[in-house]
Scaffold this motif. Structure first.
Motif, mmCIF file in Angstrom:
data_model
loop_
_atom_site.group_PDB
_atom_site.id
_atom_site.type_symbol
_atom_site.label_atom_id
_atom_site.label_comp_id
_atom_site.label_asym_id
_atom_site.label_seq_id
_atom_site.Cartn_x
_atom_site.Cartn_y
_atom_site.Cartn_z
ATOM 1 N N PHE A 6 44.258 47.840 41.644
ATOM 2 C CA PHE A 6 44.669 46.444 41.649
ATOM 3 C C PHE A 6 45.483 46.158 40.395
ATOM 4 O O PHE A 6 45.262 46.747 39.354
ATOM 5 N N THR A 7 46.421 45.209 40.521
ATOM 6 C CA THR A 7 47.285 44.845 39.403
ATOM 7 C C THR A 7 47.443 43.335 39.344
ATOM 8 O O THR A 7 47.619 42.682 40.373
ATOM 9 N N LYS A 8 47.375 42.795 38.141
ATOM 10 C CA LYS A 8 47.679 41.384 37.896
ATOM 11 C C LYS A 8 48.790 41.349 36.849
ATOM 12 O O LYS A 8 48.750 42.093 35.872
ATOM 13 N N VAL A 9 49.767 40.485 37.063
ATOM 14 C CA VAL A 9 50.880 40.350 36.135
ATOM 15 C C VAL A 9 50.851 38.938 35.554
ATOM 16 O O VAL A 9 50.796 37.952 36.291
ATOM 17 N N LEU A 10 50.862 38.866 34.225
ATOM 18 C CA LEU A 10 50.893 37.592 33.518
ATOM 19 C C LEU A 10 52.251 37.419 32.858
ATOM 20 O O LEU A 10 52.828 38.386 32.357
ATOM 21 N N GLU A 11 52.754 36.193 32.877
ATOM 22 C CA GLU A 11 54.033 35.888 32.245
ATOM 23 C C GLU A 11 53.803 34.878 31.133
ATOM 24 O O GLU A 11 53.069 33.906 31.311
ATOM 25 N N ILE A 12 54.427 35.110 29.993
ATOM 26 C CA ILE A 12 54.283 34.229 28.842
ATOM 27 C C ILE A 12 55.598 33.470 28.667
ATOM 28 O O ILE A 12 56.671 34.066 28.678
ATOM 29 N N SER A 13 55.492 32.138 28.523
ATOM 30 C CA SER A 13 56.701 31.358 28.248
ATOM 31 C C SER A 13 56.421 30.424 27.075
ATOM 32 O O SER A 13 55.352 29.835 26.989
ATOM 33 N N GLN A 32 37.363 42.957 40.225
ATOM 34 C CA GLN A 32 36.699 41.930 39.435
ATOM 35 C C GLN A 32 37.038 42.075 37.953
ATOM 36 O O GLN A 32 37.316 41.099 37.272
ATOM 37 N N ALA A 33 37.051 43.295 37.448
ATOM 38 C CA ALA A 33 37.348 43.527 36.031
ATOM 39 C C ALA A 33 38.800 43.174 35.707
ATOM 40 O O ALA A 33 39.080 42.599 34.643
ATOM 41 N N VAL A 34 39.724 43.496 36.612
ATOM 42 C CA VAL A 34 41.143 43.172 36.399
ATOM 43 C C VAL A 34 41.321 41.663 36.346
ATOM 44 O O VAL A 34 41.961 41.117 35.443
ATOM 45 N N GLY A 35 40.735 40.954 37.302
ATOM 46 C CA GLY A 35 40.855 39.503 37.338
ATOM 47 C C GLY A 35 40.187 38.824 36.160
ATOM 48 O O GLY A 35 40.699 37.838 35.621
ATOM 49 N N GLN A 36 39.037 39.351 35.735
ATOM 50 C CA GLN A 36 38.312 38.768 34.618
ATOM 51 C C GLN A 36 39.098 38.902 33.311
ATOM 52 O O GLN A 36 39.199 37.958 32.536
ATOM 53 N N PHE A 37 39.680 40.086 33.075
ATOM 54 C CA PHE A 37 40.447 40.281 31.846
ATOM 55 C C PHE A 37 41.718 39.426 31.852
ATOM 56 O O PHE A 37 42.107 38.861 30.823
ATOM 57 N N VAL A 86 33.029 45.514 49.968
ATOM 58 C CA VAL A 86 33.123 46.934 50.346
ATOM 59 C C VAL A 86 34.587 47.334 50.498
ATOM 60 O O VAL A 86 35.008 48.399 50.039
ATOM 61 N N SER A 87 35.385 46.466 51.111
ATOM 62 C CA SER A 87 36.810 46.739 51.281
ATOM 63 C C SER A 87 37.513 46.854 49.923
ATOM 64 O O SER A 87 38.393 47.709 49.742
ATOM 65 N N ASN A 88 37.117 46.011 48.962
ATOM 66 C CA ASN A 88 37.710 46.074 47.623
ATOM 67 C C ASN A 88 37.372 47.381 46.919
ATOM 68 O O ASN A 88 38.184 47.897 46.143
ATOM 69 N N LEU A 89 36.174 47.927 47.163
ATOM 70 C CA LEU A 89 35.823 49.226 46.579
ATOM 71 C C LEU A 89 36.757 50.311 47.113
ATOM 72 O O LEU A 89 37.279 51.122 46.343
ATOM 73 N N VAL A 90 36.963 50.323 48.427
ATOM 74 C CA VAL A 90 37.811 51.343 49.051
ATOM 75 C C VAL A 90 39.259 51.188 48.585
ATOM 76 O O VAL A 90 39.919 52.170 48.230
ATOM 77 N N ASP A 91 39.755 49.952 48.533
ATOM 78 C CA ASP A 91 41.128 49.715 48.065
ATOM 79 C C ASP A 91 41.285 50.102 46.600
ATOM 80 O O ASP A 91 42.325 50.609 46.184
ATOM 81 N N GLY A 92 40.268 49.845 45.791
ATOM 82 C CA GLY A 92 40.327 50.137 44.366
ATOM 83 C C GLY A 92 40.432 51.611 44.057
ATOM 84 O O GLY A 92 41.174 52.012 43.163
ATOM 85 N N VAL A 93 39.701 52.455 44.794
ATOM 86 C CA VAL A 93 39.746 53.891 44.506
ATOM 87 C C VAL A 93 40.956 54.558 45.137
ATOM 88 O O VAL A 93 41.278 55.694 44.797
ATOM 89 N N THR A 94 41.656 53.875 46.066
ATOM 90 C CA THR A 94 42.857 54.469 46.648
ATOM 91 C C THR A 94 44.128 53.973 45.960
ATOM 92 O O THR A 94 44.931 54.762 45.487
ATOM 93 N N GLU A 95 44.320 52.647 45.880
ATOM 94 C CA GLU A 95 45.555 52.102 45.325
ATOM 95 C C GLU A 95 45.360 51.450 43.967
ATOM 96 O O GLU A 95 46.250 51.475 43.130
#
Length: 177
Positions: free
Chosen positions: A83-90, A139-144, A72-81
């Motif tokens: 989520f971001t994941k950053v991947l680095e390629i080396s 969940q979608a951000v992490g899955q991708f 439930v907290s993730n739903l509220v955080d998702g519609v306000t701020e």
């Protein structure tokens, strides 16, 4: 007793939460997210907060309690701020390029890897070795991000591959003569 489950989820201004049947929908500036509700948990919207409590005293209800509050907290955080994941390629010749709703990866294979960006996610490549995935659904951000990383996991000898920003790769020494 769940320490996480006891804390109510605050609803910030500009966000509305609604329980209809067995779904909770949260609407905010970044869109609308919905979640199916469990029968083992009671959900109540009281003023500007959502309370999550076990429906009965079974072990299953106690086990679900903290996880459901976090969802439930993730739903509220998702519609306000969001989520971001950053991947680095080396690696030599490894690069990424975002082209609209496609992500093109060159990872040392004989072919380029073309990935379709899922609906609701945004992918940016500020430079050729960085991929930023953002969206309102955690969940979608992490899955991708995991699907991208799966193409070339970091290896322990030279550290080549795709890794999350801040991830520590355990390095091995290699073969000795």
């Amino acid at each position: 007793m769940s320490r996480i489950g006891k804390r109510p989820v605050a609803i910030p201004s500009g966000v509305t939460a609604n329980i209809e049947g067995d779904t909770l929908s949260v609407k905010g500036p970044k869109g609308t997210l919905t979640m199916g509700l469990s029968d083992l948990i009671d959900y109540k919207i009281e003023g500007d907060e959502i309370r999550v409590n076990p429906a009965n005293d079974t072990k299953a209800a106690q086990s679900f309690w903290g996880m459901q509050r976090t969802l439930v907290s993730n739903l509220v955080d998702g519609v306000t701020e969001g989520f971001t994941k950053v991947l680095e390629i080396s690696g030599v010749g490894y690069r990424a390029q975002a082209q609209g709703k496609k992500l093109k990866l060159q990872l040392g294979y004989s072919h380029d890897v073309d990935l379709d960006v899922p609906e609701g996610l945004e992918v940016k490549t500020p430079d050729q070795t960085t991929i930023e995935i953002s969206g309102s659904d955690k969940q979608a951000v992490g899955q991708f991000a995991a699907e991208i990383r799966r193409w070339r996991k970091p290896e322990p000898y030279k550290g080549k591959g795709i890794k999350y920003r801040g991830e520590y790769i355990f390095r091995k020494e290699g073969k000795k003569k």
